[in-house]
Design a protein around this motif. Structure first.
Motif, PDB file in Angstrom:
ATOM      1  N   PRO A 302     -34.132  66.605 142.264  1.00  0.00           N
ATOM      2  CA  PRO A 302     -33.931  67.574 141.184  1.00  0.00           C
ATOM      3  C   PRO A 302     -34.907  67.299 140.043  1.00  0.00           C
ATOM      4  CG  PRO A 302     -32.208  65.920 141.144  1.00  0.00           C
ATOM      5  CD  PRO A 302     -32.998  65.676 142.398  1.00  0.00           C
ATOM      6  N   TRP A 303     -34.972  68.232 139.125  1.00  0.00           N
ATOM      7  CA  TRP A 303     -35.776  68.075 137.921  1.00  0.00           C
ATOM      8  C   TRP A 303     -35.365  66.775 137.202  1.00  0.00           C
ATOM      9  CZ3 TRP A 303     -39.750  69.955 135.026  1.00  0.00           C
ATOM     10  CH2 TRP A 303     -39.756  69.668 133.663  1.00  0.00           C
ATOM     11  N   PHE A 304     -36.370  66.055 136.706  1.00  0.00           N
ATOM     12  CA  PHE A 304     -36.099  64.827 135.964  1.00  0.00           C
ATOM     13  C   PHE A 304     -35.942  65.181 134.487  1.00  0.00           C
ATOM     14  CE2 PHE A 304     -37.721  61.180 133.467  1.00  0.00           C
ATOM     15  CZ  PHE A 304     -36.746  60.251 133.812  1.00  0.00           C
ATOM     16  N   ASP A 305     -34.691  65.115 134.007  1.00  0.00           N
ATOM     17  CA  ASP A 305     -34.409  65.384 132.590  1.00  0.00           C
ATOM     18  C   ASP A 305     -34.798  64.170 131.761  1.00  0.00           C
ATOM     19  OD1 ASP A 305     -32.899  68.022 132.674  1.00  0.00           O
ATOM     20  OD2 ASP A 305     -31.675  66.830 134.049  1.00  0.00           O
ATOM     21  N   TYR A 306     -35.694  64.383 130.812  1.00  0.00           N
ATOM     22  CA  TYR A 306     -36.054  63.265 129.945  1.00  0.00           C
ATOM     23  C   TYR A 306     -35.691  63.578 128.497  1.00  0.00           C
ATOM     24  CZ  TYR A 306     -38.242  59.561 127.411  1.00  0.00           C
ATOM     25  OH  TYR A 306     -38.427  58.485 126.569  1.00  0.00           O
ATOM     26  N   ARG A 307     -34.841  62.734 127.939  1.00  0.00           N
ATOM     27  CA  ARG A 307     -34.492  62.797 126.518  1.00  0.00           C
ATOM     28  C   ARG A 307     -34.965  61.496 125.868  1.00  0.00           C
ATOM     29  NH1 ARG A 307     -28.894  65.057 123.935  1.00  0.00           N
ATOM     30  NH2 ARG A 307     -29.603  65.056 121.749  1.00  0.00           N
ATOM     31  N   TYR A 308     -35.705  61.630 124.786  1.00  0.00           N
ATOM     32  CA  TYR A 308     -36.339  60.479 124.147  1.00  0.00           C
ATOM     33  C   TYR A 308     -35.324  59.473 123.645  1.00  0.00           C
ATOM     34  CZ  TYR A 308     -38.617  57.785 120.445  1.00  0.00           C
ATOM     35  OH  TYR A 308     -39.070  56.772 119.635  1.00  0.00           O
ATOM     36  N   GLN A 309     -35.583  58.215 123.959  1.00  0.00           N
ATOM     37  CA  GLN A 309     -34.872  57.076 123.379  1.00  0.00           C
ATOM     38  C   GLN A 309     -35.920  56.023 123.023  1.00  0.00           C
ATOM     39  OE1 GLN A 309     -30.841  56.072 125.337  1.00  0.00           O
ATOM     40  NE2 GLN A 309     -32.073  56.836 127.040  1.00  0.00           N
ATOM     41  N   GLN A 310     -35.851  55.532 121.808  1.00  0.00           N
ATOM     42  CA  GLN A 310     -36.854  54.560 121.385  1.00  0.00           C
ATOM     43  C   GLN A 310     -36.809  53.311 122.262  1.00  0.00           C
ATOM     44  OE1 GLN A 310     -36.884  53.763 117.176  1.00  0.00           O
ATOM     45  NE2 GLN A 310     -38.266  51.999 117.376  1.00  0.00           N
ATOM     46  N   SER A 311     -35.607  52.995 122.765  1.00  0.00           N
ATOM     47  CA  SER A 311     -35.467  51.796 123.595  1.00  0.00           C
ATOM     48  C   SER A 311     -36.256  51.892 124.901  1.00  0.00           C
ATOM     49  CB  SER A 311     -33.988  51.544 123.895  1.00  0.00           C
ATOM     50  OG  SER A 311     -33.419  52.651 124.580  1.00  0.00           O
ATOM     51  N   ASP A 312     -36.640  53.111 125.276  1.00  0.00           N
ATOM     52  CA  ASP A 312     -37.453  53.280 126.492  1.00  0.00           C
ATOM     53  C   ASP A 312     -38.874  52.756 126.299  1.00  0.00           C
ATOM     54  OD1 ASP A 312     -35.369  54.527 127.815  1.00  0.00           O
ATOM     55  OD2 ASP A 312     -36.044  56.557 127.300  1.00  0.00           O
ATOM     56  N   TRP A 313     -39.278  52.579 125.078  1.00  0.00           N
ATOM     57  CA  TRP A 313     -40.676  52.289 124.777  1.00  0.00           C
ATOM     58  C   TRP A 313     -40.774  50.956 124.031  1.00  0.00           C
ATOM     59  CZ3 TRP A 313     -43.919  55.817 126.962  1.00  0.00           C
ATOM     60  CH2 TRP A 313     -43.372  57.054 127.307  1.00  0.00           C
ATOM     61  N   GLN A 314     -40.365  49.918 124.688  1.00  0.00           N
ATOM     62  CA  GLN A 314     -40.422  48.578 124.094  1.00  0.00           C
ATOM     63  C   GLN A 314     -41.872  48.212 123.759  1.00  0.00           C
ATOM     64  OE1 GLN A 314     -37.751  46.641 123.299  1.00  0.00           O
ATOM     65  NE2 GLN A 314     -36.446  48.332 123.980  1.00  0.00           N
ATOM     66  N   GLY A 315     -42.064  47.680 122.547  1.00  0.00           N
ATOM     67  CA  GLY A 315     -43.403  47.272 122.134  1.00  0.00           C
ATOM     68  C   GLY A 315     -44.203  48.365 121.463  1.00  0.00           C
ATOM     69  N   PHE A 316     -43.629  49.582 121.355  1.00  0.00           N
ATOM     70  CA  PHE A 316     -44.322  50.689 120.696  1.00  0.00           C
ATOM     71  C   PHE A 316     -43.878  50.790 119.234  1.00  0.00           C
ATOM     72  CE2 PHE A 316     -45.283  51.770 124.963  1.00  0.00           C
ATOM     73  CZ  PHE A 316     -46.270  52.749 124.968  1.00  0.00           C
ATOM     74  N   ASP A 317     -44.844  50.951 118.332  1.00  0.00           N
ATOM     75  CA  ASP A 317     -44.528  51.309 116.950  1.00  0.00           C
ATOM     76  C   ASP A 317     -44.199  52.796 116.890  1.00  0.00           C
ATOM     77  OD1 ASP A 317     -45.089  48.723 116.169  1.00  0.00           O
ATOM     78  OD2 ASP A 317     -47.179  49.172 115.625  1.00  0.00           O
ATOM     79  N   VAL A 318     -43.405  53.197 115.894  1.00  0.00           N
ATOM     80  CA  VAL A 318     -43.007  54.603 115.761  1.00  0.00           C
ATOM     81  C   VAL A 318     -43.491  55.140 114.410  1.00  0.00           C
ATOM     82  CG1 VAL A 318     -41.108  56.249 115.711  1.00  0.00           C
ATOM     83  CG2 VAL A 318     -40.983  54.220 117.205  1.00  0.00           C
ATOM     84  N   VAL A 319     -44.208  56.267 114.468  1.00  0.00           N
ATOM     85  CA  VAL A 319     -44.603  57.006 113.270  1.00  0.00           C
ATOM     86  C   VAL A 319     -43.849  58.334 113.305  1.00  0.00           C
ATOM     87  CG1 VAL A 319     -46.482  58.118 112.020  1.00  0.00           C
ATOM     88  CG2 VAL A 319     -46.881  55.921 113.185  1.00  0.00           C
ATOM     89  N   THR A 320     -42.950  58.537 112.359  1.00  0.00           N
ATOM     90  CA  THR A 320     -42.139  59.753 112.333  1.00  0.00           C
ATOM     91  C   THR A 320     -42.676  60.697 111.258  1.00  0.00           C
ATOM     92  OG1 THR A 320     -40.191  58.506 113.044  1.00  0.00           O
ATOM     93  CG2 THR A 320     -39.815  60.678 112.065  1.00  0.00           C
ATOM     94  N   LEU A 321     -43.073  61.880 111.674  1.00  0.00           N
ATOM     95  CA  LEU A 321     -43.626  62.857 110.739  1.00  0.00           C
ATOM     96  C   LEU A 321     -42.499  63.650 110.073  1.00  0.00           C
ATOM     97  CD1 LEU A 321     -46.658  64.281 112.783  1.00  0.00           C
ATOM     98  CD2 LEU A 321     -46.554  62.245 111.320  1.00  0.00           C
ATOM     99  N   THR A 322     -42.736  64.043 108.832  1.00  0.00           N
ATOM    100  CA  THR A 322     -41.774  64.870 108.095  1.00  0.00           C
ATOM    101  C   THR A 322     -42.402  66.216 107.780  1.00  0.00           C
ATOM    102  OG1 THR A 322     -42.522  63.933 105.983  1.00  0.00           O
ATOM    103  CG2 THR A 322     -40.639  62.878 107.072  1.00  0.00           C
ATOM    104  N   ASP A 323     -41.566  67.241 107.675  1.00  0.00           N
ATOM    105  CA  ASP A 323     -42.055  68.602 107.419  1.00  0.00           C
ATOM    106  C   ASP A 323     -41.968  68.885 105.923  1.00  0.00           C
ATOM    107  OD1 ASP A 323     -42.940  71.156 107.664  1.00  0.00           O
ATOM    108  OD2 ASP A 323     -41.086  71.957 108.538  1.00  0.00           O
ATOM    109  N   VAL A 324     -43.075  68.656 105.228  1.00  0.00           N
ATOM    110  CA  VAL A 324     -43.162  68.921 103.787  1.00  0.00           C
ATOM    111  C   VAL A 324     -44.085  70.117 103.599  1.00  0.00           C
ATOM    112  CG1 VAL A 324     -43.771  68.007 101.528  1.00  0.00           C
ATOM    113  CG2 VAL A 324     -42.821  66.473 103.288  1.00  0.00           C
TER     114      VAL A 324
END
Length: 508
Positions: A302-324
């Motif tokens: 079946p289709w692989f449903d992917y929902r983002y979880q930060q824990s999936d990406w160990q060792g990655f920094d996160v830059v979160t953009l804001t809508d200003v």
């Protein structure tokens, strides 16, 4: 003086000698009778033995013919075991080694005789699955604007778990799909095709170089060239273009042969209709009582449903953009989306794997007139609800081999692509250059618009594919976290194709 008269001797008695002669004659006749009886007995036994051996040989021959027909229907050459318990009685087994398949068939006569024959054939193994480079859950068309390439000698793998496929270009791939396969001119599939529906080759210049397996019960139209075997669940209508099928043809339905040349054999049920015009069948025609549907329908994950979880990406920094609204400051959506698109250039300064989370933005866009060119040193995840990658170029910095994931989430875990309006990935003058391995994932459309010329090195996994023009695709396997490899190699199948007879001999 008178001489004394001699008295004649009495006649001798010959009755004893006659009896001896009669006894001798009787003895000779008795010996002759015994000899004749022995000859008759031995001749009868010899005839019975010869008949039994003939029956056993005929049964062994029937076993070999049944095994070869079974292999051509199922494409399972090795480790075959067949037994027929009623006349003609036989046992057949096959073994494979070094590109040769050996069939050993033992036939049994009615009176207990047995004959064993061995036949050796060439055979080849072809894997038409493998790692899926392009997976689309919808009807798909490749025109001559879609240029697919490989980075090595292996063929690409294109998988369509739901939908049909139309070919109008050169495709160096094996193609596996749930629906029907059609060629509409300019098609050259350099691998094999496995379809759950039917085949419509409407153009004499079209070619499928490998094996074709179509399990649908409908009618198949073959006007072009097939390099390997053709296995069909329905009727087959061969055209008048004097093209060829290089392997064997097995159909569960009727067959019409125009001017097509079949270089192998043709197998169809005895009850089916065979209409031959000027075509030819080099390998002979087999008409058994029945033909089990020779083409197995492909199966898919079946289709692989992917929902983002930060824990999936160990060792990655996160830059979160804001809508200003109206802002182009660092950390805002406008930092990337608005001219001069400084955010894109900043990606080249990253030294550790990074996630750019742009889900707060209406889209993540490079369509701002800046034509950004990024030289990546590290892995990158781009996460958004919609992408416009117009005129974006991503290259590997010197000595680096970065991976890039362009991800639109599927937040509903139901095993099918859940597309929300405006959740596409637009590839438009976009270059993900060789040296970068990039995955585009969206439950909606991977949309190739073709401004300038597009290039993508990596993989596509989408709810559907919309071809525009000017795409050069280079397949290179890449997965999302927790994504099983079977999700992209679905429908994989190994075909063992039986070749020509090399030798045949009696074993006993």
């Amino acid at each position: 003086m008178s001489r004394p008269r001699r008295t004649p001797a009495p006649p001798s008695d010959e009755r004893g000698s006659t009896l001896v002669v009669v006894l001798i004659i009787m003895l000779v006749l008795s010996l002759g009778g015994l000899t004749a009886a022995t000859v008759v007995t031995n001749t009868t036994a010899s005839l019975v033995g010869s008949r039994s051996n003939a029956e056993a040989r005929a049964a062994a021959d029937a076993g070999l013919a049944d095994a070869v027909a079974h292999v051509r229907r199922t494409d399972v050459v090795c480790n075959l075991s067949l037994t027929n318990a009623t006349a003609p009685r036989y046992d057949v087994a096959s073994t494979c080694e070094g590109g040769r398949a050996t069939f050993v068939s033992t036939g049994y006569g009615v009176s207990g005789g047995a004959v064993t024959l061995s036949a050796v054939y060439d055979y080849s193994v072809e894997n038409i699955g493998g790692e899926g480079d392009m997976v689309f859950f919808g009807k798909t068309t490749f025109t001559d604007e879609v240029l697919a390439h490989t980075l090595d000698d292996e063929l690409l793998s294109i998988v369509i778990p739901t939908g049909d496929f139309t070919c109008q270009s050169v495709i160096p791939a094996n193609i596996v799909l749930s629906g029907s396969f059609a060629t509409k001119g300019g098609c050259d599939v350099q691998g094999s095709v496995v379809a759950g529906g039917t085949l419509d080759m409407s153009n004499g210049g079209d070619t499928i170089r490998g094996t074709v397996s179509v399990s649908g019960s409908g009618s198949n139209n073959i006007q072009g060239t097939i390099g390997g075997d053709l296995l069909a669940g329905g009727t087959v209508d061969f055209g008048w273009n004097a093209k060829t099928v290089g392997g064997d043809v097995v159909t569960a339905g009727s067959a019409y042969l125009g001017s097509q040349r079949l270089l192998g054999s043709l197998t169809l049920p005895l009850s089916a209709t065979l209409q031959m015009e000027s075509g030819s069948v080099a390998g002979g025609i087999n008409e058994p009582e029945s033909v089990t549907t020779p083409a197995a329908a492909p199966t898919f994950d079946p289709w692989f449903d992917y929902r983002y979880q930060q824990s999936d990406w160990q060792g990655f920094d996160v830059v979160t953009l804001t809508d200003v609204r109206g802002s182009t400051a660092v950390g805002t959506c406008g930092y990337f989306n608005a001219s001069p698109g400084t955010g894109w250039g900043s990606l080249g300064t990253l030294t550790t794997p990074t996630i750019v989370d742009a889900r707060a933005c209406s889209e993540l866009s490079s369509n701002n007139g800046s034509h950004p060119e990024v030289f990546l040193n590290t892995d990158l995840v781009l996460l958004a609800d919609d992408f416009d990658l117009t005129m974006l170029t991503v290259r590997a910095a010197g000595g680096a081999s970065p991976s890039v994931w362009v991800v639109v989430e599927d937040t509903l875990a139901d095993g099918k692509p859940t597309c929300v309006r405006g959740s596409d990935i637009l590839i438009n003058g976009t270059i993900m250059a060789t040296g970068v391995t990039a995955m585009a994932y969206t439950p909606c459309i991977i949309d190739v618009a073709g401004m300038g010329h597009d290039e993508w090195s990596g993989a596509f996994y989408g709810g559907s594919f919309d071809y525009g023009g000017g795409l050069s695709f280079y397949g290179d396997q890449i997965l999302l976290p927790n994504m099983p490899e079977s999700a992209t190699s679905v429908g994989a199948e190994t075909i063992e194709a039986l070749g020509t007879l090399v030798s045949q001999r009696d074993l006993r």
